[in-house]
Design a protein around this motif. Structure first.
Motif, PDB file in Angstrom:
ATOM      1  N   ALA A 177       0.911  -1.212  -0.099  1.00  0.00           N
ATOM      2  CA  ALA A 177       0.043   0.188   0.103  1.00  0.00           C
ATOM      3  C   ALA A 177       0.827   1.392  -0.195  1.00  0.00           C
ATOM      4  N   ILE A 178       2.166   1.047   0.798  1.00  0.00           N
ATOM      5  CA  ILE A 178       2.943   2.381   0.728  1.00  0.00           C
ATOM      6  C   ILE A 178       3.537   2.423  -0.525  1.00  0.00           C
ATOM      7  N   ALA A 179       4.121   1.588  -1.380  1.00  0.00           N
ATOM      8  CA  ALA A 179       4.653   1.867  -2.513  1.00  0.00           C
ATOM      9  C   ALA A 179       3.553   2.281  -3.692  1.00  0.00           C
ATOM     10  N   GLU A 180       2.251   1.719  -3.435  1.00  0.00           N
ATOM     11  CA  GLU A 180       1.111   2.284  -4.335  1.00  0.00           C
ATOM     12  C   GLU A 180       0.827   3.917  -4.146  1.00  0.00           C
ATOM     13  N   LYS A 181       1.019   4.208  -2.765  1.00  0.00           N
ATOM     14  CA  LYS A 181       0.571   5.586  -2.560  1.00  0.00           C
ATOM     15  C   LYS A 181       1.675   6.407  -3.031  1.00  0.00           C
ATOM     16  N   LEU A 182       2.927   5.960  -2.987  1.00  0.00           N
ATOM     17  CA  LEU A 182       4.107   6.775  -3.581  1.00  0.00           C
ATOM     18  C   LEU A 182       3.960   6.489  -5.137  1.00  0.00           C
ATOM     19  N   ASP A 183       3.439   5.999  -5.825  1.00  0.00           N
ATOM     20  CA  ASP A 183       3.274   5.842  -7.123  1.00  0.00           C
ATOM     21  C   ASP A 183       4.650   5.323  -7.794  1.00  0.00           C
ATOM     22  N   LEU A 184       5.111   4.143  -6.777  1.00  0.00           N
ATOM     23  CA  LEU A 184       6.089   3.356  -7.201  1.00  0.00           C
ATOM     24  C   LEU A 184       5.710   1.916  -7.602  1.00  0.00           C
ATOM     25  N   LYS A 185       6.459   1.282  -8.199  1.00  0.00           N
ATOM     26  CA  LYS A 185       6.296  -0.186  -8.650  1.00  0.00           C
ATOM     27  C   LYS A 185       6.955  -0.990  -7.834  1.00  0.00           C
ATOM     28  N   LEU A 186       6.478  -1.797  -6.836  1.00  0.00           N
ATOM     29  CA  LEU A 186       7.327  -2.630  -6.049  1.00  0.00           C
ATOM     30  C   LEU A 186       8.063  -3.998  -6.647  1.00  0.00           C
ATOM     31  N   LEU A 187       9.002  -3.775  -6.913  1.00  0.00           N
ATOM     32  CA  LEU A 187       9.686  -5.146  -7.262  1.00  0.00           C
ATOM     33  C   LEU A 187      10.205  -6.064  -6.653  1.00  0.00           C
ATOM     34  N   GLY A 188      10.340  -5.841  -5.162  1.00  0.00           N
ATOM     35  CA  GLY A 188      10.588  -7.000  -4.299  1.00  0.00           C
ATOM     36  C   GLY A 188      10.718  -6.352  -2.772  1.00  0.00           C
ATOM     37  N   VAL A 189      10.582  -7.289  -1.819  1.00  0.00           N
ATOM     38  CA  VAL A 189      10.791  -7.078  -0.341  1.00  0.00           C
ATOM     39  C   VAL A 189      11.760  -8.129   0.108  1.00  0.00           C
ATOM     40  N   GLU A 190      12.843  -7.639   0.815  1.00  0.00           N
ATOM     41  CA  GLU A 190      13.787  -8.600   1.461  1.00  0.00           C
ATOM     42  C   GLU A 190      14.068  -8.176   2.866  1.00  0.00           C
ATOM     43  N   LEU A 191      14.893  -8.818   3.507  1.00  0.00           N
ATOM     44  CA  LEU A 191      15.312  -8.365   4.940  1.00  0.00           C
ATOM     45  C   LEU A 191      16.617  -7.649   4.960  1.00  0.00           C
ATOM     46  N   ALA A 192      16.733  -6.818   5.927  1.00  0.00           N
ATOM     47  CA  ALA A 192      18.199  -5.918   5.820  1.00  0.00           C
ATOM     48  C   ALA A 192      19.452  -6.513   5.762  1.00  0.00           C
ATOM     49  N   PRO A 193      19.385  -7.729   6.538  1.00  0.00           N
ATOM     50  CA  PRO A 193      21.108  -8.470   6.505  1.00  0.00           C
ATOM     51  C   PRO A 193      21.381  -8.664   5.162  1.00  0.00           C
TER      52      PRO A 193
END
Length: 546
Positions: A177-193
Protein backbone atom coordinates in the motif's frame (compact mmCIF):
# COMPACT_ATOMS: atom_id res chain seq x y z
CA UNK A 1 20.55 -13.27 -17.32
CA UNK A 2 20.34 -16.33 -15.00
CA UNK A 3 18.79 -19.52 -16.37
CA UNK A 4 15.84 -19.46 -13.95
CA UNK A 5 15.05 -15.83 -14.79
CA UNK A 6 15.24 -16.60 -18.51
CA UNK A 7 12.87 -19.56 -18.12
CA UNK A 8 10.42 -17.47 -16.07
CA UNK A 9 10.50 -14.77 -18.72
CA UNK A 10 9.92 -17.18 -21.62
CA UNK A 11 7.46 -19.54 -19.93
CA UNK A 12 5.47 -17.19 -17.69
CA UNK A 13 6.09 -13.78 -19.24
CA UNK A 14 7.72 -12.56 -16.03
CA UNK A 15 10.70 -10.27 -16.43
CA UNK A 16 12.26 -7.32 -14.73
CA UNK A 17 11.93 -3.95 -16.47
CA UNK A 18 15.07 -2.59 -18.04
CA UNK A 19 16.61 -0.24 -15.50
CA UNK A 20 19.64 1.95 -15.30
CA UNK A 21 18.88 2.72 -11.68
CA UNK A 22 16.46 1.67 -8.95
CA UNK A 23 15.07 3.08 -5.70
CA UNK A 24 15.71 1.35 -2.38
CA UNK A 25 13.54 1.90 0.70
CA UNK A 26 14.72 0.66 4.11
CA UNK A 27 12.23 0.72 6.97
CA UNK A 28 12.99 0.17 10.65
CA UNK A 29 11.03 1.05 13.77
CA UNK A 30 12.75 4.44 14.12
CA UNK A 31 14.07 5.48 10.73
CA UNK A 32 13.48 5.20 6.99
CA UNK A 33 16.10 5.57 4.27
CA UNK A 34 15.32 6.21 0.61
CA UNK A 35 18.09 5.89 -1.97
CA UNK A 36 18.65 5.57 -5.67
CA UNK A 37 21.63 3.63 -6.96
CA UNK A 38 23.03 2.31 -10.20
CA UNK A 39 25.94 0.10 -11.23
CA UNK A 40 28.99 1.81 -12.67
CA UNK A 41 32.10 -0.16 -13.66
CA UNK A 42 30.70 -3.21 -11.88
CA UNK A 43 30.27 -1.40 -8.55
CA UNK A 44 27.35 0.49 -6.96
CA UNK A 45 27.17 4.24 -7.42
CA UNK A 46 24.89 6.34 -5.19
CA UNK A 47 22.66 8.95 -6.87
CA UNK A 48 20.50 9.91 -3.87
CA UNK A 49 20.22 8.95 -0.20
CA UNK A 50 17.62 10.41 2.16
CA UNK A 51 17.26 9.81 5.89
CA UNK A 52 13.72 10.24 7.21
CA UNK A 53 12.98 9.81 10.97
CA UNK A 54 9.69 8.31 12.11
CA UNK A 55 8.20 10.56 14.81
CA UNK A 56 6.92 9.05 18.04
CA UNK A 57 8.72 5.82 17.31
CA UNK A 58 9.33 4.61 20.80
CA UNK A 59 9.03 1.49 22.83
CA UNK A 60 5.33 1.23 22.12
CA UNK A 61 6.03 0.50 18.46
CA UNK A 62 8.67 -2.14 19.06
CA UNK A 63 8.04 -5.86 19.33
CA UNK A 64 6.03 -6.17 22.50
CA UNK A 65 5.86 -9.91 23.07
CA UNK A 66 8.58 -12.47 22.46
CA UNK A 67 7.73 -14.63 19.49
CA UNK A 68 5.82 -11.95 17.59
CA UNK A 69 6.48 -9.31 14.96
CA UNK A 70 5.55 -5.64 14.98
CA UNK A 71 2.42 -5.19 12.89
CA UNK A 72 1.32 -1.79 14.26
CA UNK A 73 3.82 0.70 12.89
CA UNK A 74 3.28 -0.06 9.20
CA UNK A 75 -0.50 -0.29 9.54
CA UNK A 76 -0.80 3.51 9.30
CA UNK A 77 0.20 3.63 5.63
CA UNK A 78 -1.06 7.20 5.27
CA UNK A 79 1.38 8.35 7.93
CA UNK A 80 4.36 6.53 6.40
CA UNK A 81 3.56 7.72 2.89
CA UNK A 82 3.00 11.25 4.23
CA UNK A 83 6.52 11.25 5.67
CA UNK A 84 8.10 9.97 2.46
CA UNK A 85 6.32 12.08 -0.14
CA UNK A 86 7.53 15.56 0.90
CA UNK A 87 11.12 14.39 1.22
CA UNK A 88 11.09 12.56 -2.11
CA UNK A 89 9.38 15.43 -3.92
CA UNK A 90 12.43 17.64 -3.36
CA UNK A 91 14.62 15.29 -5.42
CA UNK A 92 14.43 14.26 -9.06
CA UNK A 93 14.35 10.50 -9.25
CA UNK A 94 15.44 8.56 -12.28
CA UNK A 95 13.35 5.45 -11.56
CA UNK A 96 9.86 4.51 -10.42
CA UNK A 97 10.82 0.98 -9.34
CA UNK A 98 11.46 0.24 -5.68
CA UNK A 99 12.81 -2.62 -3.57
CA UNK A 100 11.92 -2.49 0.13
CA UNK A 101 14.28 -3.74 2.82
CA UNK A 102 12.77 -4.30 6.28
CA UNK A 103 14.42 -4.58 9.68
CA UNK A 104 14.07 -7.41 12.18
CA UNK A 105 11.06 -5.68 13.74
CA UNK A 106 8.87 -6.64 10.76
CA UNK A 107 10.45 -9.86 9.54
CA UNK A 108 12.97 -12.53 10.47
CA UNK A 109 15.89 -14.18 8.67
CA UNK A 110 17.27 -17.56 9.68
CA UNK A 111 19.89 -19.89 8.26
CA UNK A 112 19.97 -23.59 9.14
CA UNK A 113 21.15 -26.91 7.75
CA UNK A 114 19.09 -30.06 7.31
CA UNK A 115 19.43 -33.53 5.77
CA UNK A 116 19.19 -33.48 2.01
CA UNK A 117 15.76 -34.32 0.58
CA UNK A 118 14.51 -34.59 -2.97
CA UNK A 119 13.53 -31.31 -4.60
CA UNK A 120 9.87 -32.31 -4.89
CA UNK A 121 9.63 -32.41 -1.07
CA UNK A 122 11.18 -28.97 -0.47
CA UNK A 123 7.85 -27.19 -0.35
CA UNK A 124 6.74 -29.13 2.74
CA UNK A 125 9.98 -30.35 4.34
CA UNK A 126 11.82 -27.02 4.52
CA UNK A 127 9.00 -24.94 6.14
CA UNK A 128 8.47 -27.79 8.59
CA UNK A 129 12.16 -27.64 9.54
CA UNK A 130 12.06 -23.83 9.72
CA UNK A 131 9.38 -23.94 12.43
CA UNK A 132 12.07 -25.18 14.82
CA UNK A 133 13.92 -21.87 14.45
CA UNK A 134 11.06 -19.37 14.00
CA UNK A 135 8.63 -19.54 16.98
CA UNK A 136 5.81 -17.70 15.21
CA UNK A 137 2.60 -19.26 13.81
CA UNK A 138 3.23 -19.73 10.10
CA UNK A 139 -0.40 -19.10 9.28
CA UNK A 140 0.22 -15.35 9.69
CA UNK A 141 3.50 -15.31 7.76
CA UNK A 142 4.62 -15.03 4.16
CA UNK A 143 7.92 -16.82 3.65
CA UNK A 144 10.51 -17.59 1.03
CA UNK A 145 13.66 -19.70 1.09
CA UNK A 146 16.64 -20.63 -0.99
CA UNK A 147 18.73 -23.78 -0.79
CA UNK A 148 22.52 -23.51 -0.64
CA UNK A 149 24.71 -26.56 -1.36
CA UNK A 150 27.04 -27.41 1.52
CA UNK A 151 29.48 -30.29 2.15
CA UNK A 152 28.28 -33.38 4.08
CA UNK A 153 28.26 -33.12 7.86
CA UNK A 154 30.42 -35.02 10.36
CA UNK A 155 28.22 -38.10 9.84
CA UNK A 156 29.05 -38.00 6.07
CA UNK A 157 25.36 -37.76 5.23
CA UNK A 158 24.28 -35.35 2.44
CA UNK A 159 22.77 -32.09 3.60
CA UNK A 160 22.07 -28.57 2.41
CA UNK A 161 21.82 -25.13 3.91
CA UNK A 162 18.62 -23.10 3.87
CA UNK A 163 18.30 -19.32 4.02
CA UNK A 164 14.75 -18.73 5.26
CA UNK A 165 13.00 -15.37 5.51
CA UNK A 166 9.55 -14.45 6.82
CA UNK A 167 7.38 -11.34 6.99
CA UNK A 168 4.02 -10.88 8.66
CA UNK A 169 1.20 -10.86 6.14
CA UNK A 170 -0.12 -7.54 7.50
CA UNK A 171 3.29 -5.91 7.08
CA UNK A 172 3.54 -7.12 3.49
CA UNK A 173 0.11 -5.66 2.70
CA UNK A 174 1.19 -2.37 4.27
CA UNK A 175 4.41 -2.26 2.23
CA UNK A 176 2.42 -2.77 -0.96
CA UNK A 177 0.00 0.00 0.00
CA UNK A 178 2.89 2.40 0.77
CA UNK A 179 4.51 1.76 -2.61
CA UNK A 180 1.19 2.33 -4.34
CA UNK A 181 0.65 5.64 -2.51
CA UNK A 182 4.12 6.76 -3.61
CA UNK A 183 3.32 5.85 -7.23
CA UNK A 184 6.17 3.36 -7.24
CA UNK A 185 6.26 -0.13 -8.68
CA UNK A 186 7.19 -2.67 -6.01
CA UNK A 187 9.77 -5.09 -7.41
CA UNK A 188 10.66 -6.93 -4.23
CA UNK A 189 10.74 -7.12 -0.44
CA UNK A 190 13.68 -8.53 1.51
CA UNK A 191 15.33 -8.43 4.91
CA UNK A 192 18.00 -5.90 5.87
CA UNK A 193 20.90 -8.37 6.43
CA UNK A 194 20.46 -9.64 2.84
CA UNK A 195 20.50 -6.10 1.45
CA UNK A 196 23.52 -5.01 3.49
CA UNK A 197 25.65 -8.04 2.61
CA UNK A 198 24.80 -7.60 -1.06
CA UNK A 199 26.07 -4.01 -0.88
CA UNK A 200 29.24 -4.93 0.99
CA UNK A 201 30.06 -7.79 -1.38
CA UNK A 202 29.34 -5.69 -4.47
CA UNK A 203 32.07 -3.22 -3.48
CA UNK A 204 34.54 -5.93 -4.37
CA UNK A 205 32.89 -6.38 -7.77
CA UNK A 206 31.44 -9.80 -6.90
CA UNK A 207 30.25 -11.94 -4.00
CA UNK A 208 32.85 -13.04 -1.49
CA UNK A 209 34.07 -16.56 -2.20
CA UNK A 210 35.63 -17.04 1.26
CA UNK A 211 33.72 -16.97 4.57
CA UNK A 212 34.19 -13.76 6.49
CA UNK A 213 32.74 -11.77 9.38
CA UNK A 214 31.71 -8.14 9.58
CA UNK A 215 31.26 -6.06 12.72
CA UNK A 216 29.53 -2.76 12.07
CA UNK A 217 29.23 0.09 14.57
CA UNK A 218 26.33 2.50 14.11
CA UNK A 219 25.92 4.89 17.04
CA UNK A 220 25.24 2.73 20.06
CA UNK A 221 24.30 -0.28 17.96
CA UNK A 222 26.68 -3.08 17.07
CA UNK A 223 25.76 -5.55 14.36
CA UNK A 224 27.59 -8.82 13.66
CA UNK A 225 27.20 -10.58 10.32
CA UNK A 226 28.91 -13.84 9.37
CA UNK A 227 28.87 -14.83 5.69
CA UNK A 228 29.52 -18.07 3.82
CA UNK A 229 28.88 -18.86 0.14
CA UNK A 230 27.87 -15.24 -0.38
CA UNK A 231 24.84 -15.38 1.96
CA UNK A 232 24.41 -14.26 5.62
CA UNK A 233 24.40 -17.38 7.81
CA UNK A 234 24.42 -15.49 11.12
CA UNK A 235 23.19 -12.03 12.15
CA UNK A 236 23.05 -10.41 15.55
CA UNK A 237 22.55 -6.86 16.75
CA UNK A 238 22.83 -5.43 20.23
CA UNK A 239 22.79 -2.03 21.92
CA UNK A 240 26.03 -1.15 23.69
CA UNK A 241 26.14 1.14 26.74
CA UNK A 242 27.84 4.51 26.52
CA UNK A 243 27.38 4.57 22.74
CA UNK A 244 29.54 1.50 22.38
CA UNK A 245 32.70 3.06 23.76
CA UNK A 246 33.33 0.62 26.59
CA UNK A 247 35.04 -2.60 25.53
CA UNK A 248 32.56 -5.18 26.83
CA UNK A 249 33.85 -8.20 24.87
CA UNK A 250 31.82 -10.67 26.92
CA UNK A 251 28.58 -9.01 25.86
CA UNK A 252 29.61 -8.94 22.21
CA UNK A 253 31.03 -12.49 22.36
CA UNK A 254 32.32 -12.56 18.79
CA UNK A 255 34.17 -15.82 19.37
CA UNK A 256 30.92 -17.40 20.65
CA UNK A 257 29.14 -16.34 17.45
CA UNK A 258 31.85 -18.00 15.35
CA UNK A 259 31.76 -21.18 17.49
CA UNK A 260 27.97 -21.35 17.15
CA UNK A 261 28.21 -21.29 13.35
CA UNK A 262 30.95 -23.88 13.37
CA UNK A 263 29.21 -26.31 15.74
CA UNK A 264 25.53 -25.82 14.95
CA UNK A 265 25.70 -24.98 11.25
CA UNK A 266 28.83 -26.86 10.23
CA UNK A 267 30.25 -23.63 8.80
CA UNK A 268 33.90 -22.98 8.15
CA UNK A 269 35.60 -20.39 10.35
CA UNK A 270 35.92 -16.97 8.72
CA UNK A 271 39.22 -16.15 7.06
CA UNK A 272 39.08 -12.56 8.37
CA UNK A 273 36.95 -10.09 10.29
CA UNK A 274 36.05 -6.67 8.87
CA UNK A 275 35.27 -3.75 11.15
CA UNK A 276 33.27 -0.82 9.79
CA UNK A 277 31.18 2.13 10.93
CA UNK A 278 31.81 4.96 13.37
CA UNK A 279 32.88 4.54 16.99
CA UNK A 280 35.09 6.50 19.32
CA UNK A 281 37.02 3.36 20.33
CA UNK A 282 37.12 1.70 16.94
CA UNK A 283 40.88 1.07 17.06
CA UNK A 284 40.59 -0.51 20.50
CA UNK A 285 37.72 -2.73 19.38
CA UNK A 286 39.71 -3.82 16.35
CA UNK A 287 42.69 -4.80 18.51
CA UNK A 288 40.49 -6.61 21.04
CA UNK A 289 38.74 -8.66 18.37
CA UNK A 290 42.10 -9.73 16.95
CA UNK A 291 43.30 -10.93 20.33
CA UNK A 292 40.02 -12.73 21.08
CA UNK A 293 39.61 -14.78 17.92
CA UNK A 294 43.18 -14.93 16.61
CA UNK A 295 42.17 -13.93 13.06
CA UNK A 296 43.17 -10.98 10.88
CA UNK A 297 40.98 -7.96 11.61
CA UNK A 298 40.75 -5.21 9.01
CA UNK A 299 39.05 -1.84 8.99
CA UNK A 300 36.80 -1.32 6.00
CA UNK A 301 35.73 2.23 5.20
CA UNK A 302 32.50 1.47 3.38
CA UNK A 303 31.11 5.01 3.53
CA UNK A 304 34.21 6.33 1.78
CA UNK A 305 33.97 3.65 -0.91
CA UNK A 306 30.38 4.76 -1.59
CA UNK A 307 31.12 8.48 -1.34
CA UNK A 308 28.94 8.95 1.77
CA UNK A 309 29.51 11.13 4.79
CA UNK A 310 27.95 8.66 7.24
CA UNK A 311 27.81 4.91 7.31
CA UNK A 312 24.47 4.02 8.82
CA UNK A 313 23.05 0.53 8.72
CA UNK A 314 19.70 1.66 7.35
CA UNK A 315 21.38 3.56 4.51
CA UNK A 316 23.36 0.47 3.56
CA UNK A 317 20.18 -1.64 3.61
CA UNK A 318 18.46 0.88 1.34
CA UNK A 319 21.35 0.88 -1.16
CA UNK A 320 21.64 -2.92 -1.06
CA UNK A 321 17.95 -3.21 -1.92
CA UNK A 322 18.32 -0.69 -4.75
CA UNK A 323 20.90 -2.86 -6.55
CA UNK A 324 18.89 -6.08 -6.02
CA UNK A 325 18.05 -6.40 -9.73
CA UNK A 326 20.99 -4.41 -11.05
CA UNK A 327 23.81 -6.59 -9.78
CA UNK A 328 24.38 -10.34 -9.96
CA UNK A 329 23.85 -11.67 -6.46
CA UNK A 330 23.62 -15.13 -4.87
CA UNK A 331 20.98 -13.86 -2.40
CA UNK A 332 17.58 -14.65 -3.91
CA UNK A 333 15.17 -14.31 -0.97
CA UNK A 334 12.03 -12.54 -2.24
CA UNK A 335 9.11 -11.89 0.13
CA UNK A 336 6.85 -9.70 -2.00
CA UNK A 337 5.37 -12.73 -3.83
CA UNK A 338 4.92 -10.46 -6.88
CA UNK A 339 4.44 -12.75 -9.88
CA UNK A 340 6.35 -15.40 -7.96
CA UNK A 341 6.80 -18.68 -9.81
CA UNK A 342 6.65 -21.81 -7.66
CA UNK A 343 9.37 -24.43 -7.75
CA UNK A 344 6.96 -26.96 -9.26
CA UNK A 345 6.08 -24.58 -12.08
CA UNK A 346 9.73 -23.79 -12.68
CA UNK A 347 10.66 -27.49 -12.85
CA UNK A 348 7.75 -28.20 -15.21
CA UNK A 349 8.86 -25.34 -17.46
CA UNK A 350 12.43 -26.67 -17.45
CA UNK A 351 11.19 -30.13 -18.42
CA UNK A 352 9.13 -28.68 -21.27
CA UNK A 353 12.07 -26.63 -22.53
CA UNK A 354 14.34 -29.68 -22.31
CA UNK A 355 11.85 -31.75 -24.32
CA UNK A 356 11.53 -28.94 -26.84
CA UNK A 357 15.31 -28.81 -27.16
CA UNK A 358 15.46 -32.58 -27.81
CA UNK A 359 12.70 -32.35 -30.43
CA UNK A 360 14.42 -29.37 -32.04
CA UNK A 361 17.67 -31.30 -32.23
CA UNK A 362 15.86 -34.28 -33.78
CA UNK A 363 14.13 -32.05 -36.33
CA UNK A 364 17.45 -30.41 -37.11
CA UNK A 365 19.11 -33.78 -37.76
CA UNK A 366 16.10 -34.97 -39.80
CA UNK A 367 16.10 -31.74 -41.80
CA UNK A 368 19.80 -32.09 -42.49
CA UNK A 369 19.27 -35.68 -43.66
CA UNK A 370 16.40 -34.61 -45.92
CA UNK A 371 18.48 -31.75 -47.28
CA UNK A 372 21.34 -34.13 -48.06
CA UNK A 373 18.96 -36.56 -49.79
CA UNK A 374 17.47 -33.70 -51.81
CA UNK A 375 20.94 -32.60 -52.88
CA UNK A 376 21.77 -36.14 -54.05
CA UNK A 377 18.50 -36.37 -55.98
CA UNK A 378 19.21 -32.97 -57.51
CA UNK A 379 22.55 -34.23 -58.79
CA UNK A 380 20.89 -37.33 -60.24
CA UNK A 381 18.20 -35.20 -61.87
CA UNK A 382 20.86 -32.99 -63.41
CA UNK A 383 22.51 -36.07 -64.89
CA UNK A 384 19.20 -37.20 -66.36
CA UNK A 385 18.58 -33.78 -67.87
CA UNK A 386 21.90 -34.00 -69.62
CA UNK A 387 20.62 -37.11 -71.42
CA UNK A 388 18.92 -34.98 -74.06
CA UNK A 389 17.93 -37.95 -76.25
CA UNK A 390 15.19 -38.93 -73.81
CA UNK A 391 13.77 -35.47 -73.28
CA UNK A 392 11.97 -35.03 -76.70
CA UNK A 393 10.01 -38.25 -76.14
CA UNK A 394 8.32 -36.72 -73.08
CA UNK A 395 7.94 -33.13 -74.23
CA UNK A 396 4.37 -31.86 -74.61
CA UNK A 397 2.89 -34.85 -72.71
CA UNK A 398 1.00 -34.87 -69.45
CA UNK A 399 2.02 -36.95 -66.45
CA UNK A 400 -0.56 -39.65 -67.26
CA UNK A 401 0.59 -39.86 -70.90
CA UNK A 402 4.22 -40.18 -69.80
CA UNK A 403 3.26 -42.92 -67.35
CA UNK A 404 1.37 -44.83 -70.08
CA UNK A 405 4.31 -44.49 -72.46
CA UNK A 406 6.69 -45.83 -69.83
CA UNK A 407 4.36 -48.77 -69.14
CA UNK A 408 4.25 -49.69 -72.82
CA UNK A 409 8.03 -49.55 -73.01
CA UNK A 410 8.29 -51.81 -69.96
CA UNK A 411 5.83 -54.34 -71.48
CA UNK A 412 7.87 -54.49 -74.70
CA UNK A 413 11.06 -54.95 -72.73
CA UNK A 414 9.47 -57.74 -70.65
CA UNK A 415 8.19 -59.55 -73.77
CA UNK A 416 11.56 -59.33 -75.45
CA UNK A 417 13.34 -60.51 -72.34
CA UNK A 418 10.98 -63.50 -72.14
CA UNK A 419 11.78 -64.36 -75.73
CA UNK A 420 15.51 -64.07 -75.22
CA UNK A 421 15.48 -65.63 -71.81
CA UNK A 422 13.70 -68.77 -73.08
CA UNK A 423 16.25 -69.70 -75.74
CA UNK A 424 18.38 -72.79 -75.31
CA UNK A 425 20.99 -74.55 -77.40
CA UNK A 426 18.89 -77.09 -79.40
CA UNK A 427 21.92 -79.16 -80.33
CA UNK A 428 22.48 -79.89 -76.65
CA UNK A 429 18.88 -81.09 -76.38
CA UNK A 430 19.42 -83.49 -79.31
CA UNK A 431 22.63 -84.64 -77.68
CA UNK A 432 20.74 -85.55 -74.53
CA UNK A 433 18.09 -87.43 -76.52
CA UNK A 434 20.78 -89.42 -78.35
CA UNK A 435 22.60 -90.28 -75.12
CA UNK A 436 19.44 -91.47 -73.33
CA UNK A 437 17.97 -93.50 -76.27
CA UNK A 438 18.36 -97.31 -75.76
CA UNK A 439 19.97 -99.42 -78.48
CA UNK A 440 16.68 -101.01 -79.57
CA UNK A 441 14.91 -97.66 -79.91
CA UNK A 442 15.12 -95.15 -82.73
CA UNK A 443 13.82 -91.61 -83.34
CA UNK A 444 11.91 -91.11 -86.54
CA UNK A 445 10.65 -87.54 -86.00
CA UNK A 446 11.34 -84.45 -83.89
CA UNK A 447 9.05 -81.44 -83.66
CA UNK A 448 10.10 -78.37 -81.55
CA UNK A 449 8.13 -75.15 -81.08
CA UNK A 450 8.66 -71.99 -78.92
CA UNK A 451 6.60 -68.81 -79.43
CA UNK A 452 6.06 -65.53 -77.55
CA UNK A 453 2.79 -63.79 -76.83
CA UNK A 454 1.54 -60.60 -78.30
CA UNK A 455 3.34 -57.34 -77.60
CA UNK A 456 1.95 -55.76 -74.47
CA UNK A 457 1.64 -59.04 -72.60
CA UNK A 458 4.27 -60.74 -70.56
CA UNK A 459 2.79 -64.22 -71.11
CA UNK A 460 4.58 -66.73 -73.32
CA UNK A 461 3.36 -70.15 -74.55
CA UNK A 462 5.41 -73.07 -73.18
CA UNK A 463 8.17 -74.69 -75.24
CA UNK A 464 7.05 -77.97 -76.87
CA UNK A 465 9.12 -80.95 -78.05
CA UNK A 466 7.56 -84.00 -79.67
CA UNK A 467 9.65 -87.13 -80.14
CA UNK A 468 8.31 -89.77 -82.50
CA UNK A 469 9.94 -93.20 -82.95
CA UNK A 470 9.79 -96.95 -82.69
CA UNK A 471 11.15 -99.95 -80.78
CA UNK A 472 12.12 -103.41 -81.92
CA UNK A 473 12.90 -106.16 -79.44
CA UNK A 474 12.39 -109.87 -78.87
CA UNK A 475 8.82 -109.45 -77.70
CA UNK A 476 6.03 -106.92 -77.55
CA UNK A 477 6.37 -106.58 -73.78
CA UNK A 478 10.08 -105.97 -74.08
CA UNK A 479 9.47 -103.23 -76.65
CA UNK A 480 7.03 -101.48 -74.34
CA UNK A 481 9.50 -101.68 -71.44
CA UNK A 482 12.22 -100.16 -73.66
CA UNK A 483 9.98 -97.21 -74.57
CA UNK A 484 9.14 -96.55 -70.91
CA UNK A 485 12.83 -96.88 -70.03
CA UNK A 486 13.59 -94.12 -72.57
CA UNK A 487 10.94 -91.88 -71.01
CA UNK A 488 12.34 -92.54 -67.51
CA UNK A 489 15.89 -91.68 -68.61
CA UNK A 490 14.77 -88.39 -70.10
CA UNK A 491 12.86 -87.57 -66.96
CA UNK A 492 15.84 -88.36 -64.74
CA UNK A 493 18.36 -86.49 -66.88
CA UNK A 494 19.06 -83.13 -65.21
CA UNK A 495 20.10 -81.56 -68.50
CA UNK A 496 16.82 -82.46 -70.16
CA UNK A 497 14.63 -81.81 -67.14
CA UNK A 498 16.05 -78.30 -66.85
CA UNK A 499 14.46 -77.44 -70.22
CA UNK A 500 11.43 -79.76 -70.27
CA UNK A 501 9.99 -80.64 -66.91
CA UNK A 502 6.81 -82.27 -68.15
CA UNK A 503 7.14 -85.53 -70.16
CA UNK A 504 4.07 -87.46 -71.35
CA UNK A 505 4.74 -90.70 -73.32
CA UNK A 506 2.23 -92.43 -75.60
CA UNK A 507 2.94 -96.01 -76.79
CA UNK A 508 1.13 -97.49 -79.78
CA UNK A 509 1.20 -101.29 -80.46
CA UNK A 510 0.32 -102.69 -83.88
CA UNK A 511 -0.68 -106.37 -83.42
CA UNK A 512 -2.18 -106.91 -86.87
CA UNK A 513 -0.43 -109.94 -88.43
CA UNK A 514 2.06 -110.17 -85.64
CA UNK A 515 1.16 -113.62 -84.22
CA UNK A 516 3.79 -116.26 -83.72
CA UNK A 517 2.33 -118.48 -86.40
CA UNK A 518 2.36 -115.79 -89.03
CA UNK A 519 5.87 -114.67 -88.07
CA UNK A 520 7.13 -118.21 -88.60
CA UNK A 521 5.68 -118.38 -92.14
CA UNK A 522 6.95 -114.93 -93.18
CA UNK A 523 10.11 -114.31 -95.10
CA UNK A 524 12.99 -112.63 -93.22
CA UNK A 525 12.42 -109.35 -95.11
CA UNK A 526 8.69 -109.34 -94.35
CA UNK A 527 9.37 -110.35 -90.74
CA UNK A 528 11.70 -107.34 -90.13
CA UNK A 529 9.16 -104.95 -91.60
CA UNK A 530 6.45 -106.37 -89.38
CA UNK A 531 8.57 -106.11 -86.19
CA UNK A 532 9.65 -102.51 -86.95
CA UNK A 533 6.06 -101.33 -87.12
CA UNK A 534 4.85 -103.45 -84.23
CA UNK A 535 5.59 -100.85 -81.43
CA UNK A 536 5.82 -97.08 -81.90
CA UNK A 537 5.76 -94.21 -79.42
CA UNK A 538 5.08 -90.48 -79.15
CA UNK A 539 6.67 -88.50 -76.28
CA UNK A 540 5.37 -84.95 -75.67
CA UNK A 541 7.75 -82.77 -73.70
CA UNK A 542 6.82 -79.31 -72.51
CA UNK A 543 8.26 -76.61 -70.26
CA UNK A 544 5.52 -75.48 -67.85
CA UNK A 545 6.12 -72.38 -65.68
CA UNK A 546 7.06 -73.24 -62.15
Amino acid sequence: MALDEMIEQLAFGRSMPKMNSCIGLAISSEMMFVSEARIKDGKPAVDHLLRIPIPSAGKDTLTRVAGSLNTELLTDTEKIAGLLKPAMSQTKWGSTNVVVSISHHFGLLRYFTMPSVDRKFWKTAIPSEAKKYIPIPFGDLVYDFQVIPVPPGPDKRPRFGVLFGVIHRKNLDSVRAIAEKLDLKLLGVELAPCSVERLWDSLGGQAESQPYGQVHFDGGWLRILLSENGVPIFFRELLLPDDGVSLDLRKVDLSGCIDFCRKQLGAKPPVRINVSGVNGSLAAWKESFGQEIGLPVEFRDISKALGLKAGEWGGYASLGGAIRFLHNTPIKIELSQSNKVSEEERQAAKAIFALAAVLSAFMLVAGFARSTAASIKSVELAKLKRQSAMIPAFQGKSADQIQKLIQEMEDKANSFSNFLGGQHDFTKILEVVADDAPDKLWISGIHYSSTIGEIGTAARTPRLLKLKGGVMAESLASEQETAMEFKAKLQADVRFNKVFNCIAPSIVTNTTGATSSTEQTQSPQSLNQTQETRTSFDIDCSAKRR
